[in-house]
Design a protein around this motif. Structure first.
Motif, PDB file in Angstrom:
ATOM      1  N   TYR A 153      15.582  43.456  -6.185  1.00 41.54           N
ATOM      2  CA  TYR A 153      15.216  42.057  -6.287  1.00 41.54           C
ATOM      3  C   TYR A 153      16.023  41.391  -7.396  1.00 41.54           C
ATOM      4  CZ  TYR A 153      11.349  43.395  -3.311  1.00 41.54           C
ATOM      5  OH  TYR A 153      10.615  43.868  -2.263  1.00 41.54           O
ATOM      6  N   PRO A 154      16.545  40.206  -7.150  1.00 44.33           N
ATOM      7  CA  PRO A 154      17.425  39.535  -8.117  1.00 44.33           C
ATOM      8  C   PRO A 154      16.647  38.776  -9.195  1.00 44.33           C
ATOM      9  CG  PRO A 154      17.279  38.220  -6.137  1.00 44.33           C
ATOM     10  CD  PRO A 154      16.469  39.470  -5.886  1.00 44.33           C
ATOM     11  N   ILE A 155      15.857  39.481  -9.963  1.00 43.45           N
ATOM     12  CA  ILE A 155      15.070  38.849 -11.015  1.00 43.45           C
ATOM     13  C   ILE A 155      16.020  38.292 -12.082  1.00 43.45           C
ATOM     14  CG2 ILE A 155      13.249  39.157 -12.733  1.00 43.45           C
ATOM     15  CD1 ILE A 155      12.351  39.583  -9.783  1.00 43.45           C
ATOM     16  N   PHE A 178      24.833  33.235  -6.627  1.00 37.79           N
ATOM     17  CA  PHE A 178      24.815  33.601  -5.218  1.00 37.79           C
ATOM     18  C   PHE A 178      25.777  34.740  -4.924  1.00 37.79           C
ATOM     19  CE2 PHE A 178      26.578  33.107  -0.921  1.00 37.79           C
ATOM     20  CZ  PHE A 178      25.419  33.302  -0.170  1.00 37.79           C
ATOM     21  N   ASP A 179      27.003  34.634  -5.426  1.00 34.95           N
ATOM     22  CA  ASP A 179      27.990  35.675  -5.142  1.00 34.95           C
ATOM     23  C   ASP A 179      27.560  37.032  -5.706  1.00 34.95           C
ATOM     24  OD1 ASP A 179      28.479  34.141  -7.480  1.00 34.95           O
ATOM     25  OD2 ASP A 179      30.553  34.784  -7.593  1.00 34.95           O
ATOM     26  N   ARG A 180      26.965  37.036  -6.866  1.00 33.15           N
ATOM     27  CA  ARG A 180      26.498  38.309  -7.444  1.00 33.15           C
ATOM     28  C   ARG A 180      25.352  38.899  -6.617  1.00 33.15           C
ATOM     29  NH1 ARG A 180      23.679  39.400 -13.204  1.00 33.15           N
ATOM     30  NH2 ARG A 180      23.329  41.616 -12.865  1.00 33.15           N
ATOM     31  N   ILE A 181      24.433  38.053  -6.173  1.00 35.64           N
ATOM     32  CA  ILE A 181      23.314  38.533  -5.353  1.00 35.64           C
ATOM     33  C   ILE A 181      23.835  39.175  -4.068  1.00 35.64           C
ATOM     34  CG2 ILE A 181      21.376  37.759  -3.911  1.00 35.64           C
ATOM     35  CD1 ILE A 181      20.712  35.762  -6.174  1.00 35.64           C
ATOM     36  N   ILE A 182      24.755  38.529  -3.409  1.00 33.61           N
ATOM     37  CA  ILE A 182      25.298  39.046  -2.150  1.00 33.61           C
ATOM     38  C   ILE A 182      26.159  40.284  -2.389  1.00 33.61           C
ATOM     39  CG2 ILE A 182      26.802  38.513  -0.183  1.00 33.61           C
ATOM     40  CD1 ILE A 182      24.024  37.068  -0.174  1.00 33.61           C
ATOM     41  N   GLU A 183      27.103  40.204  -3.326  1.00 32.60           N
ATOM     42  CA  GLU A 183      28.033  41.314  -3.565  1.00 32.60           C
ATOM     43  C   GLU A 183      27.344  42.567  -4.089  1.00 32.60           C
ATOM     44  OE1 GLU A 183      30.821  39.335  -6.121  1.00 32.60           O
ATOM     45  OE2 GLU A 183      32.025  38.606  -4.429  1.00 32.60           O
ATOM     46  N   ASP A 184      26.275  42.398  -4.872  1.00 35.29           N
ATOM     47  CA  ASP A 184      25.582  43.556  -5.436  1.00 35.29           C
ATOM     48  C   ASP A 184      24.420  44.037  -4.577  1.00 35.29           C
ATOM     49  OD1 ASP A 184      27.389  43.367  -7.490  1.00 35.29           O
ATOM     50  OD2 ASP A 184      25.978  42.594  -8.975  1.00 35.29           O
ATOM     51  N   GLY A 185      24.226  43.422  -3.416  1.00 31.14           N
ATOM     52  CA  GLY A 185      23.242  43.904  -2.460  1.00 31.14           C
ATOM     53  C   GLY A 185      21.789  43.615  -2.801  1.00 31.14           C
ATOM     54  N   TYR A 186      21.530  42.539  -3.495  1.00 31.30           N
ATOM     55  CA  TYR A 186      20.148  42.161  -3.798  1.00 31.30           C
ATOM     56  C   TYR A 186      19.505  41.508  -2.575  1.00 31.30           C
ATOM     57  CZ  TYR A 186      20.910  42.949  -8.786  1.00 31.30           C
ATOM     58  OH  TYR A 186      21.171  43.513 -10.001  1.00 31.30           O
ATOM     59  N   VAL A 187      18.188  41.507  -2.551  1.00 25.72           N
ATOM     60  CA  VAL A 187      17.448  40.823  -1.501  1.00 25.72           C
ATOM     61  C   VAL A 187      17.718  39.323  -1.619  1.00 25.72           C
ATOM     62  CG1 VAL A 187      15.139  40.239  -0.652  1.00 25.72           C
ATOM     63  CG2 VAL A 187      15.635  42.564  -1.414  1.00 25.72           C
ATOM     64  N   TYR A 188      18.014  38.691  -0.492  1.00 25.98           N
ATOM     65  CA  TYR A 188      18.279  37.260  -0.472  1.00 25.98           C
ATOM     66  C   TYR A 188      17.512  36.632   0.675  1.00 25.98           C
ATOM     67  CZ  TYR A 188      20.720  32.816  -0.108  1.00 25.98           C
ATOM     68  OH  TYR A 188      21.010  31.478  -0.044  1.00 25.98           O
ATOM     69  N   VAL A 189      16.674  35.657   0.371  1.00 28.94           N
ATOM     70  CA  VAL A 189      15.953  34.910   1.404  1.00 28.94           C
ATOM     71  C   VAL A 189      16.912  33.854   1.935  1.00 28.94           C
ATOM     72  CG1 VAL A 189      13.972  33.440   1.916  1.00 28.94           C
ATOM     73  CG2 VAL A 189      13.727  35.343   0.303  1.00 28.94           C
ATOM     74  N   ASP A 190      17.291  33.997   3.187  1.00 29.18           N
ATOM     75  CA  ASP A 190      18.328  33.166   3.782  1.00 29.18           C
ATOM     76  C   ASP A 190      17.824  31.758   4.086  1.00 29.18           C
ATOM     77  OD1 ASP A 190      20.521  32.134   5.038  1.00 29.18           O
ATOM     78  OD2 ASP A 190      20.466  33.514   6.749  1.00 29.18           O
TER      79      ASP A 190
END
Length: 126
Positions: free
Chosen positions: A3-5, A10-22
């Motif tokens: 979880y991206p606490i 955005f790029d870090r969340i996607i590139e590092d594989g965090y959960v993202y609510v689309d």
């Protein structure tokens, strides 16, 4: 699941594989249908993440949006110059500190896009 606490990039969340609510379909709608928006939300409600998502969208970073809703909506993926200032964590109580921060952002933007430094603010003007 990661979880991206506290992560607002955005790029870090996607590139590092965090959960993202689309919610990228809303980003697409915001960009295509609107003109001027005022983003008023309480603290910790995702304003910085939304701005980061918009930044990456307008930079044309299609690879970050692969598999998200916007991937099937956007056909052109045009690239635009993006001027993004982030004032999170800054201390702007000293005289001139805000002006210096803005000048630094402007210098970086102008250098990135190879524009001539003809802005008085960068030369110490007010």
């Amino acid at each position: 699941m990661k979880y991206p606490i506290g992560i607002q990039s955005f790029d870090r969340i996607i590139e590092d594989g965090y959960v993202y609510v689309d919610k990228t379909d809303m980003v697409y709608s915001l960009a295509k249908e609107g003109s001027i928006y005022f983003l008023s939300r309480p603290r910790r409600f995702g304003k910085s993440l939304l701005v980061s998502t918009l930044k990456n969208y307008f930079l044309g970073r299609k690879e970050l949006f692969k598999g998200l809703k916007i991937d099937s909506l956007e056909k052109d993926w045009k690239v635009y110059p993006v001027f993004h200032m982030d004032f999170n964590g800054g201390e702007y109580t000293c005289p001139g500190s805000l002006r210096d921060a803005i000048a630094s952002y402007m210098s970086g933007f102008l250098a990135c896009y190879s524009w001539v430094n003809n802005v008085g603010l960068l030369a110490g003007g007010r």
